[in-house]
Structure formats: C-alpha cells, structure tokens
Write a protein that holds these residues in place. Structure first.
Motif: not given
Length: 215
Positions: A161-178
């Motif tokens: 969970f820890k490693a995979d959640f960070i990646q899935e979570y980040f992917a949700g806003f990586a395209h709009k970091p602002g």
C-alpha cells in the motif's frame, strides 16, 4: 465477537450499493480497499466518540473521496479533492439527496487532506478526515482497537500500500501540480517532479500589483 462483526458492516442501501458499484468499476483494487478501510475506520471512530453521524452519507463520501485522482473524473485545473467532491455531488443530486446532505459530503471530500479545520465541522466531515488520516498516515493508530484494526486490514488488505498508493495518488495530480499550491500535496510534487518548485507565498505577496505607499 458480535460487536466486532457489527463494526464491520458496510451500508447496504441502494445509494450505498450504487456508490460501491461505481467505485469498483472505475477504481483500482488498491483504492477500493483503501476507501473501504477509510469508511470502517471513520465509522468506528465516530462510534467511539459517540458522535451522531449518517453512516450512509459517510460511506458515500469515503467511496468518492479519491475519485478526483482517477483519470475519468480528473479536471485540468481543479484540485483533485474538488474533482472528487464534484463527482459525489453529481451522484447524490441525481439520487435526489437533500442539498444540505450533498453539501456535507462535498465538504468532507474537498477537505479530506486539509489539516486543522475538519474537527470543527459536521461529524461526517471530521470523520472522513480522521479515517483517511489513520489509513494513510497512521494517525491515532494506537487509539484504534487493535483487534478490529487487524480484522479490517485482513478483510481489505494493504498489499504494497505505502509505495503503490504514493504512485497512484501522485498520478492523480502530476499533470496539474499548480493546483496543489497551499496544500500538503505540493511537497509530493516537489519530491517527485524533477526540477519542480512549489510557489512560495512570500513571492506571491511580493508580486501583488498593488503599490506600497511611503506613509
């Protein structure tokens, strides 16, 4: 054991079942299990605190709280929390849920990553935040009944969970970091996007178009 079993009950109303179906259809196994744990943790925390809350509304909020990181529900320029809140609003409004309850669910999802505020709001808002905080960050880990915690995790596993959640979570806003400016997620963008530096409030204030006077 009967008390333990009763604490593991997921709402089975038509509204809750349809929310579950949508979560299962659009989400990943990791996010599905996470959302189930968040609800069960939150509901038990509410029972422990003797709060009066709507289990069905809390469940829908838990089911939708991460919809904003799913591509289908992600906007180009809103915070992912707002995208999830908007998806829940659309769902609840379509089911003729009263506007007051819709607004509670919306606020719970929109603020589920915002520290220092939700504990002063409606129980459903406060509990979603605390349920997320327990599952993701381990907040109040030792205050939660260990037998029940282990039963919930066994029912809805935390596989990688820890490693995979960070990646899935980040992917949700990586395209709009602002959109993460001013939130806890800006630090994730700084850590994972090479060369990205979040805006600094001092620079934003200094760039205000208002002229300072000498007096």
């Amino acid at each position: 054991m009967s008390n333990l079993s009763s604490a593991l009950i997921i709402p089975d109303s038509l509204l809750a079942k349809e929310a579950t179906d949508l979560l299962r259809e659009h989400s990943t196994d990791l996010l599905f299990n996470h959302s189930m744990r968040v609800y069960l943790f939150a509901a038990e925390q509410g029972r422990q605190r003797k709060l009066r809350f709507d289990p069905e509304l809390l469940y829908v909020a838990a089911a939708f709280h991460d919809f904003g990181i799913l591509k289908k529900f992600s906007s180009p320029d809103e915070r992912f929390e707002v995208d999830g809140a908007n998806a829940a609003r659309q769902f609840l409004t379509a089911h003729k849920v009263p506007e007051e309850q819709v607004e509670i669910a919306w606020a719970a999802i929109a603020l589920h990553t915002t520290p220092g505020v939700t504990q002063y709001m409606r129980p459903e808002v406060a509990l979603l935040y605390s349920g997320v905080g327990l599952d993701v960050l381990g907040k109040s880990f030792d205050q939660f009944p260990s037998e029940l915690r282990e039963k919930i995790v066994a029912e809805y596993p935390r596989k990688h969970f820890k490693a995979d959640f960070i990646q899935e979570y980040f992917a949700g806003f990586a395209h709009k970091p602002g959109t993460t400016y001013g939130t806890v997620n800006s630090s994730i963008c700084e850590r994972l996007i090479p060369g990205y530096k979040a805006p600094n409030a001092i620079d934003v204030i200094a760039a205000s178009p208002f002229p300072d006077s000498d007096d």
